[in-house]
Design a protein around this motif. Structure first.
Motif, short mmCIF file in Angstrom:
data_model
loop_
_atom_site.label_atom_id
_atom_site.label_comp_id
_atom_site.label_asym_id
_atom_site.label_seq_id
_atom_site.Cartn_x
_atom_site.Cartn_y
_atom_site.Cartn_z
N THR A 47 28.67 -2.35 64.37
CA THR A 47 29.57 -2.50 65.52
C THR A 47 30.06 -3.92 65.71
O THR A 47 30.92 -4.18 66.55
N ASP A 48 29.51 -4.87 64.90
CA ASP A 48 29.93 -6.26 65.04
C ASP A 48 31.18 -6.58 64.22
O ASP A 48 31.65 -7.72 64.21
N THR A 49 31.69 -5.58 63.52
CA THR A 49 32.92 -5.80 62.73
C THR A 49 34.13 -5.73 63.63
O THR A 49 34.12 -5.11 64.69
N LEU A 50 35.23 -6.37 63.19
CA LEU A 50 36.41 -6.49 64.02
C LEU A 50 37.49 -5.48 63.69
O LEU A 50 38.47 -5.37 64.43
N SER A 51 37.35 -4.75 62.62
CA SER A 51 38.41 -3.81 62.23
C SER A 51 37.80 -2.51 61.74
O SER A 51 36.61 -2.46 61.37
N CYS B 299 31.21 -1.43 55.97
CA CYS B 299 29.81 -1.65 56.37
C CYS B 299 29.01 -0.37 56.29
O CYS B 299 27.88 -0.36 55.79
N MET B 300 29.55 0.74 56.80
CA MET B 300 28.82 2.01 56.78
C MET B 300 28.69 2.54 55.36
O MET B 300 27.69 3.19 55.03
N LYS B 301 29.70 2.23 54.52
CA LYS B 301 29.60 2.65 53.11
C LYS B 301 28.50 1.88 52.42
O LYS B 301 27.74 2.43 51.61
N LYS B 302 28.40 0.58 52.73
CA LYS B 302 27.35 -0.25 52.14
C LYS B 302 25.97 0.22 52.57
O LYS B 302 25.01 0.18 51.79
#
Length: 364
Positions: free
Chosen positions: A303-307, A314-317
């Motif tokens: 949730t700390d990502t901006l886009s 992030c979720m894929k990683k």
């Protein structure tokens, strides 16, 4: 039986004779025909308390009548409020129309629920402090217990009558209130999601829960009164005991249920996650993301990502492929209440046994 004639009262033919046991024979004092049968019939038609039961009722009649009057008034209020609610639901078109769209129109009826449940949740505390604590502490403090012990009635019988009559009054009052409140709430129980059935306002006021909580609070107060032997001190300590009991019950009650886990259909990592559906009135305990290896992640992950693109990366990683929700359905409410009530009643039975084995030695 031989008779002795009283010269001052005997007639010419000796028609009034006084026996050795003090009774008088003769036509002058014979009861009128049918008077004995009338007296027996009247006694049969009007049963009265007697003996130790009458004594206990007489001693605590103010408290018992207060419990009865409060129960009657509360029942009358709930019956009135249910009638008002049902009139509104009929005019609204329930159950054909969903209550999700009722909005502020239903707020007055929820306010009525709140006012009643606030009083119902306080009943175990009030009964423990005002009825349980002084039950024996008052007798020990003012010397009534010594007077009873000097009579022909045994301590066991006195204690049993006290506890039985008090337990009966508490049980009848709480069973009545629980049944009427459940009757009031039942029409919207499965349809109005804004009411959380696991809160103390609803879980502790229906089914066997209020009965068990009240009995444990009252008899716990009785034991505290026997130990402290001072009414005011017993009431203060009982207040702390009943509040602590409510807190512990609230902390452990959810552990009485079986947790159900709903998992969404797996998707490719980085794809939008769809959360699984759960029953509308279910109490959700936890919601999390699930990775391909079965590991659970908090919903704050990524949730700390901006886009949106960065979130997907992030979720894929993290290899997040789905979501899961842990919940307890409302269908388990009754079984949870009965399981919890059985534990509370077992503790109450232990207190009663302890009062008879050890506490009766202190009733002087």
């Amino acid at each position: 039986m031989s008779t002795l004639t009283n010269p001052s009262t005997s007639g010419r033919n000796g028609t009034t004779n006084r026996t050795m046991n003090g009774t008088t024979n003769g036509t002058r004092n014979r009861p009128r025909h049918g008077a004995g049968n009338a007296t027996a019939t009247e006694a049969t038609r009007r049963p009265r308390l007697s003996g130790m039961t009458w004594l206990v009722w007489r001693q605590h009649r103010a408290a018992f009548w207060t419990v009865i009057a409060a129960t009657v008034l509360c029942v009358a209020w709930m019956v009135y409020q249910r009638a008002q609610m049902m009139d509104f639901l009929d005019a609204y078109g329930f159950p054909a129309k969903n209550l999700d769209d009722v909005e502020r129109q239903f707020d007055p009826y929820i306010g009525a629920f709140d006012s009643v449940t606030t009083g119902l949740t306080a009943i175990p505390v009030m009964l423990g402090v005002l009825l349980g604590a002084p039950l024996l502490a008052g007798d020990l403090e003012n010397g009534t217990a010594k007077l009873i012990a000097a009579q022909s009635v045994s301590r066991n019988r006195w204690l049993a009558t006290k506890l039985a009559l008090t337990g009966l009054a508490v049980t009848l009052a709480t069973v009545t209130l629980s049944a009427v409140f459940a009757w009031w709430w039942n029409p919207i129980k499965l349809h109005y999601a804004d009411i959380d059935w696991t809160t103390r306002e609803f879980f502790n006021t229906t089914g066997p829960a209020p009965v068990a909580l009240s009995l444990l609070s009252v008899f716990g107060g009785v034991l505290i009164g026997v130990i402290l032997r001072r009414t005011l001190a017993a009431m203060v300590v009982t207040l702390g005991f009943t509040v602590a009991l409510q807190a512990l019950w609230g902390y452990f009650k959810l552990s009485l249920g079986d947790i159900v886990t709903a998992t969404s259909k797996p998707v490719s990592p980085g794809t939008l996650i769809t959360f699984p559906p759960v029953p509308r009135t279910a109490h959700v305990l936890d919601t999390s993301y699930v990775s391909g290896s079965g590991k659970h992640f908090d919903l704050t992950t990524c949730t700390d990502t901006l886009s949106a693109e960065a979130t997907a990366q992030c979720m894929k990683k993290a290899d997040i492929v789905g979501a899961s929700i842990d919940y307890i359905p409302i269908s388990q409410m009754s079984s949870m209440q009965w399981l919890g009530a059985s534990i509370l009643l077992a503790l109450t039975a232990g207190i009663v046994v302890f009062l008879f084995v050890w506490g009766r030695k202190r009733l002087v």
